[in-house]
Write a protein that holds these residues in place. Structure first.
Motif, PDB file in Angstrom:
ATOM      1  N   TRP A   1       0.822  -1.209   0.000  1.00 17.26           N
ATOM      2  CA  TRP A   1       0.000   0.000   0.000  1.00 17.26           C
ATOM      3  C   TRP A   1       0.856   1.259   0.000  1.00 17.26           C
ATOM      4  CZ3 TRP A   1      -1.078   3.973   3.635  1.00 17.26           C
ATOM      5  CH2 TRP A   1      -2.169   4.775   3.293  1.00 17.26           C
ATOM      6  N   LEU A   2       1.920   1.269   0.802  1.00 15.39           N
ATOM      7  CA  LEU A   2       2.821   2.426   0.837  1.00 15.39           C
ATOM      8  C   LEU A   2       3.542   2.603  -0.492  1.00 15.39           C
ATOM      9  CD1 LEU A   2       4.352   2.017   4.417  1.00 15.39           C
ATOM     10  CD2 LEU A   2       2.666   3.708   3.668  1.00 15.39           C
ATOM     11  N   LEU A   3       3.861   1.503  -1.170  1.00 16.42           N
ATOM     12  CA  LEU A   3       4.466   1.594  -2.499  1.00 16.42           C
ATOM     13  C   LEU A   3       3.509   2.248  -3.481  1.00 16.42           C
ATOM     14  CD1 LEU A   3       6.619   0.913  -4.625  1.00 16.42           C
ATOM     15  CD2 LEU A   3       5.578  -1.369  -4.818  1.00 16.42           C
ATOM     16  N   GLN A   4       2.251   1.863  -3.430  1.00 19.61           N
ATOM     17  CA  GLN A   4       1.260   2.461  -4.319  1.00 19.61           C
ATOM     18  C   GLN A   4       1.131   3.965  -4.072  1.00 19.61           C
ATOM     19  OE1 GLN A   4      -2.606   0.724  -4.021  1.00 19.61           O
ATOM     20  NE2 GLN A   4      -3.589   2.296  -5.247  1.00 19.61           N
TER      21      GLN A   4
ATOM     22  N   ALA B   1      -2.473  10.845  -1.347  1.00 17.92           N
ATOM     23  CA  ALA B   1      -1.897  10.442  -2.635  1.00 17.92           C
ATOM     24  C   ALA B   1      -2.619   9.235  -3.215  1.00 17.92           C
ATOM     25  CB  ALA B   1      -0.410  10.130  -2.465  1.00 17.92           C
ATOM     26  N   TRP B   2      -3.232   8.437  -2.375  1.00 15.87           N
ATOM     27  CA  TRP B   2      -3.962   7.262  -2.854  1.00 15.87           C
ATOM     28  C   TRP B   2      -5.327   7.638  -3.403  1.00 15.87           C
ATOM     29  CZ3 TRP B   2      -7.519   3.692   0.146  1.00 15.87           C
ATOM     30  CH2 TRP B   2      -7.791   2.537  -0.585  1.00 15.87           C
TER      31      TRP B   2
ATOM     32  N   ASN C   1      -3.390  -2.868  -6.256  1.00 16.20           N
ATOM     33  CA  ASN C   1      -4.575  -3.116  -5.433  1.00 16.20           C
ATOM     34  C   ASN C   1      -5.093  -4.544  -5.556  1.00 16.20           C
ATOM     35  OD1 ASN C   1      -4.926  -0.786  -3.982  1.00 16.20           O
ATOM     36  ND2 ASN C   1      -6.233   0.200  -5.472  1.00 16.20           N
ATOM     37  N   LEU C   2      -5.005  -5.119  -6.738  1.00 16.21           N
ATOM     38  CA  LEU C   2      -5.466  -6.502  -6.898  1.00 16.21           C
ATOM     39  C   LEU C   2      -4.653  -7.477  -6.036  1.00 16.21           C
ATOM     40  CD1 LEU C   2      -6.292  -6.606 -10.721  1.00 16.21           C
ATOM     41  CD2 LEU C   2      -7.868  -6.405  -8.793  1.00 16.21           C
TER      42      LEU C   2
ATOM     43  N   LEU D   1     -12.688  -3.610   2.031  1.00 17.57           N
ATOM     44  CA  LEU D   1     -13.801  -2.953   1.354  1.00 17.57           C
ATOM     45  C   LEU D   1     -13.345  -1.665   0.676  1.00 17.57           C
ATOM     46  CD1 LEU D   1     -16.666  -3.433   3.967  1.00 17.57           C
ATOM     47  CD2 LEU D   1     -16.303  -4.696   1.842  1.00 17.57           C
ATOM     48  N   ALA D   2     -12.452  -0.926   1.319  1.00 18.68           N
ATOM     49  CA  ALA D   2     -11.957   0.327   0.737  1.00 18.68           C
ATOM     50  C   ALA D   2     -11.187   0.063  -0.546  1.00 18.68           C
ATOM     51  CB  ALA D   2     -11.081   1.055   1.751  1.00 18.68           C
ATOM     52  N   ILE D   3     -10.336  -0.956  -0.541  1.00 19.92           N
ATOM     53  CA  ILE D   3      -9.545  -1.256  -1.733  1.00 19.92           C
ATOM     54  C   ILE D   3     -10.431  -1.805  -2.843  1.00 19.92           C
ATOM     55  CG2 ILE D   3      -7.715  -2.748  -2.622  1.00 19.92           C
ATOM     56  CD1 ILE D   3      -6.354  -2.488   0.094  1.00 19.92           C
ATOM     57  N   CYS D   4     -11.378  -2.652  -2.493  1.00 16.16           N
ATOM     58  CA  CYS D   4     -12.316  -3.160  -3.502  1.00 16.16           C
ATOM     59  C   CYS D   4     -13.134  -2.014  -4.103  1.00 16.16           C
ATOM     60  CB  CYS D   4     -13.250  -4.200  -2.880  1.00 16.16           C
ATOM     61  SG  CYS D   4     -12.462  -5.767  -2.467  1.00 16.16           S
ATOM     62  N   THR D   5     -13.534  -1.069  -3.273  1.00 17.41           N
ATOM     63  CA  THR D   5     -14.269   0.090  -3.775  1.00 17.41           C
ATOM     64  C   THR D   5     -13.411   0.910  -4.722  1.00 17.41           C
ATOM     65  OG1 THR D   5     -15.561   0.192  -1.736  1.00 17.41           O
ATOM     66  CG2 THR D   5     -15.516   2.170  -3.102  1.00 17.41           C
ATOM     67  N   SER D   6     -12.143   1.090  -4.377  1.00 21.22           N
ATOM     68  CA  SER D   6     -11.226   1.837  -5.241  1.00 21.22           C
ATOM     69  C   SER D   6     -11.086   1.171  -6.607  1.00 21.22           C
ATOM     70  CB  SER D   6      -9.857   1.942  -4.564  1.00 21.22           C
ATOM     71  OG  SER D   6      -8.907   2.502  -5.432  1.00 21.22           O
ATOM     72  N   VAL D   7     -10.868  -0.145  -6.600  1.00 19.04           N
ATOM     73  CA  VAL D   7     -10.756  -0.884  -7.870  1.00 19.04           C
ATOM     74  C   VAL D   7     -12.067  -0.811  -8.651  1.00 19.04           C
ATOM     75  CG1 VAL D   7     -10.428  -3.168  -8.888  1.00 19.04           C
ATOM     76  CG2 VAL D   7      -8.966  -2.418  -7.005  1.00 19.04           C
TER      77      VAL D   7
END
Length: 436
Positions: A129-132, A244-245, A316-317, A347-353
């Protein structure tokens, strides 16, 4: 030099832009008279470019750009004034801070020995996540040294808001766009606040079973008794990481919404351009050119977002897979509260994708929706050749290369892509479930 297209016409149709006669009443070798050839300039160089601050589309996105500027992710001016240099230095410090946070988390994995499985997986999730976030900040910082933002907004203002665009009801709905921008901005701020608070709770939260474990993970490889300045910098970095995300996604969402809206309005015009019997009642050539201008706007938007989309989906995947593995397989020592945080982040990452994939696919579908109206056009034996040519060229555009935002200019965001992603995640979920 303006890009030109030559169309053969028996009669003159008034069009915006330059119309010049190339040949008139030319006689062939057999004595027949050739049709007149009219050169239509697609690019109107007589219209001066406007500054960004004068373009309504850009001004409507001011809330997002202003917050990005506050957090060092954007600057409008490309000059080398003292203020601009200060903003460059500030943006560079933010990028260095985020990359430093990623390197710190990566070092924690390699320097620690005998890490339990659940802690190791958690550290991997944090590092990815920090890399992204660091990659997003770097891309935003780099974009400020290019003219891609200016090119996109100036092209949209010059060609998608021309006199002809407004005559066919394609004018920018500033009120709607500002409202959409405010809604997206508020949602982004709420998420940034929630995620930052969740990170702090995860770090300093009272986990009775393993006291100070999460704080140790948060500070690693530094000791928990490190200087207070180090703790403050790490805490501040999480706020910038979250910004930044989320903000590049917010900007992507609003621009896709507006472009999709433009395509839908143009499709309504195309539907009205035919009578009930399918006879063309308007100049389809001009509508086709207007569609081409919007397609170029999508291309300019792709130059802005293609790498960001690559980072967004490419990292994210795997995060979704790791989080699913944590929830299903790993036995957590943190209890129900920690499990709740993990589910929230999943849920937050799935929502982002889902947001990136969905709005990208909607834009693609809106850009190609005109093909259904083109099939309704009646091509009778008496139809002029140039009208048949216009329909064929328009349909060739619809059936050609996908008009969409792409992943690093390789994979377009379409409905098929969404189904592929869902299929991959379901397959992974099934494989993980078998290991329980």
């Amino acid at each position: 030099m303006a890009l030109q297209e030559v169309f053969l016409h028996n009669t003159i149709t008034q069009k915006p832009g330059h119309i010049q006669t190339v040949s008139s009443n030319n006689t062939g070798a057999n004595g027949t008279t050739r049709n007149k050839a009219w050169v239509v300039d697609i690019e109107d160089d007589t219209k001066e470019k406007r500054e960004l601050c004068e373009i309504p589309f850009y001004r409507s996105l001011t809330p997002i750009f202003r917050l990005m500027a506050i957090l060092g992710l954007y600057r409008q001016s490309t000059s080398m004034s003292a203020t601009s240099i200060a903003k460059i230095i500030y943006g560079g410090v933010v990028v260095i801070l985020l990359w430093g946070n990623f390197v710190r988390s990566l070092a924690a994995i390699w320097l620690e020995t005998d890490i339990p499985t659940e802690i190791f997986v958690t550290c991997i999730i944090a590092s990815v996540w920090l890399l992204q976030c660091a990659c997003n900040a770097t891309i935003c910082f780099y974009m400020c040294f290019t003219d891609k933002y200016q090119t996109f907004f100036q092209h949209f203002e010059k060609h998608c808001q021309s006199e002809f665009s407004q005559r066919i009801n394609l004018q920018l709905n500033v009120h709607w766009l500002k409202k959409a921008t405010v809604i997206v901005t508020v949602i982004s701020l709420v998420f940034i606040t929630t995620n930052t608070v969740a990170s702090y709770v995860f770090t300093y939260g009272p986990f009775e079973s393993l006291p100070n474990l999460t704080l140790s993970m948060f500070m690693s490889p530094f000791d928990t008794s490190s200087h207070v300045v180090v703790q403050i910098l790490i805490n501040i970095s999480f706020l910038f990481d979250t910004a930044a995300w989320i903000f590049p996604i917010s900007l992507f969402t609003v621009i896709c919404l507006q472009l999709s809206r433009q395509f839908k309005e143009l499709n309504k015009t195309i539907a009205k351009a035919t009578e009930k019997d399918g006879t063309i009642t308007k100049c389809l050539e001009m509508i086709r050119r207007e569609h081409q201008h919007l397609c170029r706007s999508v291309g300019h938007a792709d130059h802005i977002f293609s790498v960001i989309v690559l980072v967004e989906l490419g990292l994210n995947l795997p995060l979704i897979c790791f989080l699913l593995y944590e929830i299903i397989v790993v036995s957590y020592p943190f209890g129900a509260f920690m499990l709740t945080l993990i589910v929230f982040w999943l849920l937050a990452i799935c929502t982002s994708v889902g947001i990136v994939s969905w709005f990208g696919a909607v834009l693609h579908e809106s850009a190609h929706a005109a093909v259904h109206n083109l099939h309704d056009i009646s091509i009778s034996p008496g139809t002029e050749n140039h009208r048949i040519l216009e329909v064929c060229m328009f349909m060739a555009k619809m059936n050609g290369t996908p008009i969409a935002i792409t992943i690093c200019n390789l994979i377009p965001l379409t409905k098929e892509f969404i189904l592929t992603v869902i299929g991959v995640l379901v397959t992974y979920f099934a494989l993980v479930a078998q290991t329980i």
